[in-house]
Every structure is written in C-alpha cells, then in structure tokens.
Design a protein around this motif. Structure first.
Motif, PDB file in Angstrom:
ATOM      1  N   GLY A 266      30.550  35.108  66.887  1.00  0.00           N
ATOM      2  CA  GLY A 266      29.506  34.250  66.943  1.00  0.00           C
ATOM      3  C   GLY A 266      29.555  33.628  68.262  1.00  0.00           C
ATOM      4  N   GLY A 267      30.324  33.548  69.212  1.00  0.00           N
ATOM      5  CA  GLY A 267      30.536  32.892  70.481  1.00  0.00           C
ATOM      6  C   GLY A 267      29.502  33.831  71.340  1.00  0.00           C
ATOM      7  N   TYR A 268      29.952  35.142  71.228  1.00  0.00           N
ATOM      8  CA  TYR A 268      29.326  36.313  71.915  1.00  0.00           C
ATOM      9  C   TYR A 268      27.799  36.292  71.632  1.00  0.00           C
ATOM     10  N   VAL A 269      27.380  36.225  70.411  1.00  0.00           N
ATOM     11  CA  VAL A 269      25.874  36.118  69.972  1.00  0.00           C
ATOM     12  C   VAL A 269      25.315  34.924  70.802  1.00  0.00           C
TER      13      VAL A 269
ATOM     14  N   LYS B  19      22.280  35.270  73.472  1.00  0.00           N
ATOM     15  CA  LYS B  19      21.117  34.436  73.509  1.00  0.00           C
ATOM     16  C   LYS B  19      20.601  33.682  74.806  1.00  0.00           C
ATOM     17  N   VAL B  20      21.671  33.124  75.216  1.00  0.00           N
ATOM     18  CA  VAL B  20      21.487  32.315  76.393  1.00  0.00           C
ATOM     19  C   VAL B  20      21.185  33.301  77.487  1.00  0.00           C
ATOM     20  N   VAL B  21      21.890  34.340  77.806  1.00  0.00           N
ATOM     21  CA  VAL B  21      21.603  35.175  78.797  1.00  0.00           C
ATOM     22  C   VAL B  21      20.311  36.091  78.722  1.00  0.00           C
ATOM     23  N   ALA B  22      19.957  36.181  77.596  1.00  0.00           N
ATOM     24  CA  ALA B  22      18.670  36.861  77.121  1.00  0.00           C
ATOM     25  C   ALA B  22      17.532  35.995  77.537  1.00  0.00           C
ATOM     26  N   TRP B  23      17.585  34.766  77.207  1.00  0.00           N
ATOM     27  CA  TRP B  23      16.762  33.634  77.679  1.00  0.00           C
ATOM     28  C   TRP B  23      16.588  33.583  79.534  1.00  0.00           C
ATOM     29  N   ILE B  24      17.534  33.713  80.150  1.00  0.00           N
ATOM     30  CA  ILE B  24      17.737  33.675  81.431  1.00  0.00           C
ATOM     31  C   ILE B  24      16.930  34.811  81.815  1.00  0.00           C
ATOM     32  N   PHE B  25      17.175  36.235  81.291  1.00  0.00           N
ATOM     33  CA  PHE B  25      16.563  37.389  81.959  1.00  0.00           C
ATOM     34  C   PHE B  25      15.115  37.478  81.681  1.00  0.00           C
ATOM     35  N   ALA B  26      14.847  36.769  80.521  1.00  0.00           N
ATOM     36  CA  ALA B  26      13.331  36.536  80.118  1.00  0.00           C
ATOM     37  C   ALA B  26      12.561  35.793  81.329  1.00  0.00           C
ATOM     38  N   CYS B  27      13.309  34.750  81.610  1.00  0.00           N
ATOM     39  CA  CYS B  27      12.793  33.686  82.884  1.00  0.00           C
ATOM     40  C   CYS B  27      12.618  34.681  83.943  1.00  0.00           C
ATOM     41  N   MET B  28      13.783  35.271  84.478  1.00  0.00           N
ATOM     42  CA  MET B  28      13.777  36.299  85.591  1.00  0.00           C
ATOM     43  C   MET B  28      12.458  37.206  85.362  1.00  0.00           C
TER      44      MET B  28
ATOM     45  N   ALA C 271      26.828  28.214  88.063  1.00  0.00           N
ATOM     46  CA  ALA C 271      27.865  28.678  87.381  1.00  0.00           C
ATOM     47  C   ALA C 271      28.114  28.206  86.126  1.00  0.00           C
ATOM     48  N   LEU C 272      27.963  28.982  84.940  1.00  0.00           N
ATOM     49  CA  LEU C 272      27.676  28.622  83.529  1.00  0.00           C
ATOM     50  C   LEU C 272      28.979  28.867  82.599  1.00  0.00           C
ATOM     51  N   SER C 273      29.345  27.895  81.792  1.00  0.00           N
ATOM     52  CA  SER C 273      30.204  27.930  80.998  1.00  0.00           C
ATOM     53  C   SER C 273      29.364  28.072  79.530  1.00  0.00           C
ATOM     54  N   VAL C 274      29.492  29.011  78.724  1.00  0.00           N
ATOM     55  CA  VAL C 274      28.555  28.998  77.270  1.00  0.00           C
ATOM     56  C   VAL C 274      29.579  28.873  76.230  1.00  0.00           C
ATOM     57  N   LYS C 275      29.367  27.897  75.438  1.00  0.00           N
ATOM     58  CA  LYS C 275      30.181  27.474  74.266  1.00  0.00           C
ATOM     59  C   LYS C 275      29.147  27.258  73.203  1.00  0.00           C
ATOM     60  N   SER C 276      29.350  27.950  72.130  1.00  0.00           N
ATOM     61  CA  SER C 276      28.609  27.934  71.150  1.00  0.00           C
ATOM     62  C   SER C 276      28.537  26.808  70.136  1.00  0.00           C
ATOM     63  N   ASN C 277      29.705  26.016  70.172  1.00  0.00           N
ATOM     64  CA  ASN C 277      30.020  24.892  69.476  1.00  0.00           C
ATOM     65  C   ASN C 277      29.807  23.556  70.209  1.00  0.00           C
ATOM     66  N   VAL C 278      29.954  22.403  69.497  1.00  0.00           N
ATOM     67  CA  VAL C 278      29.715  20.962  70.305  1.00  0.00           C
ATOM     68  C   VAL C 278      30.733  20.628  71.068  1.00  0.00           C
TER      69      VAL C 278
END
Length: 152
Positions: free
Chosen positions: A14-17, A21-30, A75-82
């Motif tokens: 779940g965390g990797y998913v 998604k976060v990285v896909a959004w960044i790539f879309a912006c790129m 520098a991003l830390s990506v966490k899927s939970n609150v």
C-alpha cells in the motif's frame, strides 16, 4: 516471541502504491512542463530515488526543478498514512528536517533554494487547523529563534 500479524496494507504494498502515484503525478508535471508545487519554483526536470547515500535525509524522491535563475531541490518523504495529529508531528520527520536544515551529518541542503517535503494522507480537521496556525506563526518568524520561542 511470535511477531504480530502485519496489516494487509503493509504486506500488499500500500505504501509503494501511494508513492508510485505521487511520483507519477510529478512525472506528469514534468512531461506537461508544469510546476508541481508553486509556479515560481519552476518545472521539475529530474527525479531521483532513495537518495540517502547522497546526503538527503528525506530520501523517497528528490525532485529538481528549474525556475528563472534558480535550481531548486525538493527532498520528499512519502507516507501513505496520516502523519500529523492536532498535538504532534512525526518525530522522525521533525528530527530529519532539523538535521538537514542545520547541516548535521550532511551539507547538500541549500537553505535558500531547497525544500523539505512530507507528502502524506490528508490530516484530520483538527490537525489541519493546528498546522495552519503553526504556519501563520512561522512565516514571519526568525528561523534562528523560532524553535526556542515556540515553547514560550
């Protein structure tokens, strides 16, 4: 002693998913040549992953953007939970950003052009209000004296 049963989200990626998604959004912006945060901070031009060996303490992704006259690193830390509650922030995140900001153990962070970012699930309403209150106090504050004055 037997281990506790792991949550399905942990064993099912779940965390990797969420991170994907976060990285896909960044790539879309790129690809669209659009800023992924503030328009003044430019368009992402590079994304790197697992950058702890390079000196970045928030190491899930390192996004480089180019704006007029400046290069910025996020520098991003990506966490899927609150991560935040109305009364507290995640201890490991707080420690990491202060060490990065103060150049304890790494000199790669540029306090003028770089940013430390936590991407997380939306906070509760109470936590959101607390974060907004803290931001209102922090923005006009002196970064050198703010931490000691906050407790007072």
């Amino acid at each position: 002693m037997a281990k506790n049963v792991a949550a399905p989200k942990n064993t099912g990626g779940g965390g990797y998913v969420f991170e994907s998604k976060v990285v896909a959004w960044i790539f879309a912006c790129m690809l669209a040549r659009r800023p992924f945060l503030d328009i003044h901070l430019g368009v992402p031009v590079r994304v790197e992953f697992q950058t702890r060996p390079d000196g970045w303490f928030l190491d899930d992704a390192l996004v480089t953007s180019q704006s007029t006259g400046a290069t910025h690193k996020f520098a991003l830390s990506v966490k899927s939970n609150v991560q935040f509650t109305a009364a507290s922030a995640p201890t490991d995140f707080v420690e990491s950003i202060w060490e990065q900001w103060l150049h304890i153990g790494s000199q790669v962070f540029n306090q003028v052009n770089d940013y430390l970012v936590l991407v997380t699930a939306p906070p509760s309403e109470a936590a959101r209000q607390s974060l907004e209150g803290l931001s209102r106090k922090l923005l006009p504050a002196d970064v050198q004296t703010f931490p000691t004055r906050l407790d007072v």
